[in-house]
Design a protein around this motif. Sequence first.
Motif, short mmCIF file in Angstrom:
data_model
loop_
_atom_site.label_atom_id
_atom_site.label_comp_id
_atom_site.label_asym_id
_atom_site.label_seq_id
_atom_site.Cartn_x
_atom_site.Cartn_y
_atom_site.Cartn_z
N TYR A 76 0.82 -1.21 0.00
CA TYR A 76 0.00 0.00 0.00
C TYR A 76 0.86 1.26 0.00
CZ TYR A 76 -4.84 -1.59 0.65
OH TYR A 76 -6.10 -2.09 0.47
N THR A 77 1.96 1.23 0.74
CA THR A 77 2.77 2.43 0.90
C THR A 77 3.35 2.90 -0.43
OG1 THR A 77 3.32 1.83 3.18
CG2 THR A 77 4.76 3.41 2.09
N GLU A 78 3.86 1.97 -1.25
CA GLU A 78 4.41 2.39 -2.54
C GLU A 78 3.34 3.06 -3.39
OE1 GLU A 78 6.41 0.46 -6.56
OE2 GLU A 78 7.02 -0.30 -4.59
N PHE A 79 2.15 2.48 -3.41
CA PHE A 79 1.07 3.08 -4.19
C PHE A 79 0.67 4.44 -3.63
CE2 PHE A 79 0.02 -1.28 -5.81
CZ PHE A 79 -0.01 -0.95 -7.16
N LEU A 125 0.77 -4.55 -7.43
CA LEU A 125 2.14 -4.06 -7.29
C LEU A 125 3.07 -4.80 -8.25
CD1 LEU A 125 4.13 -2.21 -5.81
CD2 LEU A 125 4.53 -4.07 -4.21
N LEU A 126 2.89 -6.12 -8.37
CA LEU A 126 3.69 -6.87 -9.34
C LEU A 126 3.45 -6.34 -10.76
CD1 LEU A 126 3.34 -10.56 -8.07
CD2 LEU A 126 5.35 -9.08 -7.89
N ILE A 127 2.21 -6.08 -11.10
CA ILE A 127 1.89 -5.54 -12.42
C ILE A 127 2.57 -4.19 -12.61
CG2 ILE A 127 0.03 -4.70 -13.91
CD1 ILE A 127 -1.80 -6.77 -12.58
N ARG A 128 2.51 -3.35 -11.60
CA ARG A 128 3.10 -2.01 -11.70
C ARG A 128 4.59 -2.08 -11.96
NH1 ARG A 128 1.47 2.99 -10.73
NH2 ARG A 128 2.94 4.60 -10.07
N ARG A 129 5.26 -3.00 -11.31
CA ARG A 129 6.72 -3.10 -11.47
C ARG A 129 7.13 -3.79 -12.79
NH1 ARG A 129 10.33 -2.76 -7.22
NH2 ARG A 129 9.53 -1.38 -5.58
N ARG A 148 9.44 -0.74 -14.46
CA ARG A 148 9.26 0.55 -13.80
C ARG A 148 9.95 0.53 -12.45
NH1 ARG A 148 4.26 3.70 -14.03
NH2 ARG A 148 3.21 1.75 -14.57
N ASN A 149 10.67 1.59 -12.15
CA ASN A 149 11.26 1.76 -10.83
C ASN A 149 10.45 2.80 -10.05
OD1 ASN A 149 13.49 -0.03 -11.12
ND2 ASN A 149 14.52 1.51 -12.39
N PRO A 150 10.25 2.59 -8.76
CA PRO A 150 9.49 3.58 -7.98
C PRO A 150 10.22 4.92 -7.99
CG PRO A 150 10.56 1.97 -6.54
CD PRO A 150 10.70 1.45 -7.93
N LYS A 151 9.43 6.00 -8.07
CA LYS A 151 10.02 7.33 -8.16
C LYS A 151 10.51 7.85 -6.81
CE LYS A 151 6.78 8.45 -11.89
NZ LYS A 151 5.62 9.29 -12.27
N LEU A 152 9.75 7.57 -5.76
CA LEU A 152 10.04 8.18 -4.46
C LEU A 152 10.32 7.15 -3.37
CD1 LEU A 152 7.20 10.87 -4.61
CD2 LEU A 152 9.65 11.24 -5.01
N TRP A 153 9.48 6.14 -3.26
CA TRP A 153 9.63 5.12 -2.22
C TRP A 153 9.14 3.80 -2.78
CZ3 TRP A 153 7.28 1.31 0.48
CH2 TRP A 153 7.88 0.88 1.67
N GLY A 154 9.94 2.76 -2.62
CA GLY A 154 9.57 1.48 -3.21
C GLY A 154 9.60 0.32 -2.23
N VAL A 155 8.76 -0.69 -2.50
CA VAL A 155 8.75 -1.91 -1.71
C VAL A 155 10.07 -2.65 -1.91
CG1 VAL A 155 7.65 -4.16 -1.43
CG2 VAL A 155 6.25 -2.13 -1.82
N PRO A 156 10.74 -3.08 -0.86
CA PRO A 156 11.97 -3.85 -1.02
C PRO A 156 11.67 -5.30 -1.42
CG PRO A 156 11.44 -3.64 1.31
CD PRO A 156 10.42 -2.83 0.57
#
Length: 593
Positions: free
Chosen positions: A124-127, A437-441, A506-514
């Motif tokens: 949720y946090t990454e989104f 989240l998997l789809i987004r990445r 896609r790489n997260p712009k600001l904060w990403g799930v490890p």
Amino acid sequence: MEGEGGTVRRRLCGFRKDDFLPEESFKSWENYAKALGQTGSRFKDRLLARSLDSIELNEMKAESQHEMKKNLTWWDLIWLGVGAVVGTGIFVLTGQEAKMDAGPAVVLSYVVSGVSAMLSVFCYTEFAVEIPAAGGSFAYLRVEMGDFVAFIAAGNIIFEYVVAGAAVSRSWSSYLATLFNHSSNDFRIIAHNLPEDFNQLDPIAVGIIIVVCIAAIFSTKQSSRFNYVASVIHIGVIVFIIVAGLTHADVKNYSDFAPFGTHGIFKASAVLFFAYVGFDAVSTMAEETKNPARDIPIGLIGSMVLATVAYCLMAVTLCLMQPYADIDANAPFSMAFKAAGMDWAKYIVALGALKGMTSVLLVSAMGQARYLTHIARTHMAPPCLGYVNQRFGTPINATIVMLLATAVIAFFTNLNILANLLSISTLFIFMLVAVALLIRRYYVTGVTSSKHQTLFIILTLVIIVSSVAISVLWAMEVESCIPYLIATIVWFLSTLGLRVFVPQARNPKLWGVPLVPWLPAVSILINIFLLGSIDAASFIRFAVWTTGLLVYYLLFGLHASYDAAMETNERMANAAKPQKMEEGLTKPEMEQT
């Protein structure tokens, strides 16, 4: 949206048809019949079209006419998270699950559900950082999985919040009764002509919901301050319960640690997941957060850590104070202190419980209204519910409608029915967010090659299917380790294949799930596994609700959202700098529609 002459159309809900169905498909019976005839093609369009981050953050917000006020910090979010979470599990379900399903091992049930919830928090946090919109998981799923999946999830999100609010408000009524030296059911009215699980009418639960509704309407910041003060007092009561309770601890009560076995532990985990659901309400506050990239990760993760520690310590204390079989399922801590000879302490416990549950109801009211607001912005719900009041900066219409529904359910329905229903909806939605989240990445239109797209789809489906297999084996109480081992190996290899053979698009712009894809894959596995521990009757009710959602969608939501999407696409195409509203929808396709 603009009305005639370019004036802004007010979205206050009246009793006119245009307040609820203003779209072209509902202007006349002829238009509606034509829309129904195009249901197949429209469904295909809505199934495949994916929204864009920028649309959720800009175009959808414009539907509300006024901006929500950005006045929340990470400090506010932590206490909103504590207020949303701490109180529900401790004072509603700890006693019930210790007594009926897990015994003293309920602490392990809290650990399992807490780990699952923490994994979901990361997703949720990454989104929330990258799409800080009021729609929470609904907005995230619209971007990554399309309108239809988002709508089914949205319906269950609404269901989740209504049921959660109803359950907590009924427990609020129980603790109020104990505060006045009454049995937990004494303030309820028995209606002998109604079915057994729906015949204890609770007017006090309705009363507290009305008070919370009024508070949620006036100000997000003021509600946050009230929640902060109430949560600090609540934490003080929790510390008192732990310290005072442990002075009456008897280790003999732990002699039969897991009387219901491993199945009981996981069955309790599935129900106790209810205790952690409040954190997603915090993600809906992202639109009102000053610095989402910094504040949301601190707020979500910080509040979840505090909640998990509090739950485990409270569960241990309760089961050390009383044998699990003697625990009162409705007001466990008050009755445990009474049994220990500290009758006066039950008043402190009851007051703390009431403060905690009031905070839960308040944050839940704020979160559910913001979910419904964003759903209404897309026209999948009546668009008048998306209106944000200019003076208060809050979604008044959505708040009133959601809490009215909550009050009706709370008036009639037994707590046990509510808890099981909530866990199914919650686990289902959290599983979808992990998949999203998997789809987004791994999948971005125009970036991911067709080869990698196919491989990604196959491996993701294998992760889901192998997780379902483990859950089914557990539900069937298969004793042999071999089937579990095979399914686990398949899950592991498919996740490893995703990590090795499919490049991230896609790489997260600001904060990403490890640890992607491992962390979301584990989240999928645990959420599906816990679903296998829920009783069949709850799945039947869940299926009936979802079927009702599908009927509504095909008759109304599909056509309303389709018209709204076409209108927005046309407006953006005619703008000075045209851009696509959705992935998969080109201008020629739009013109054909």
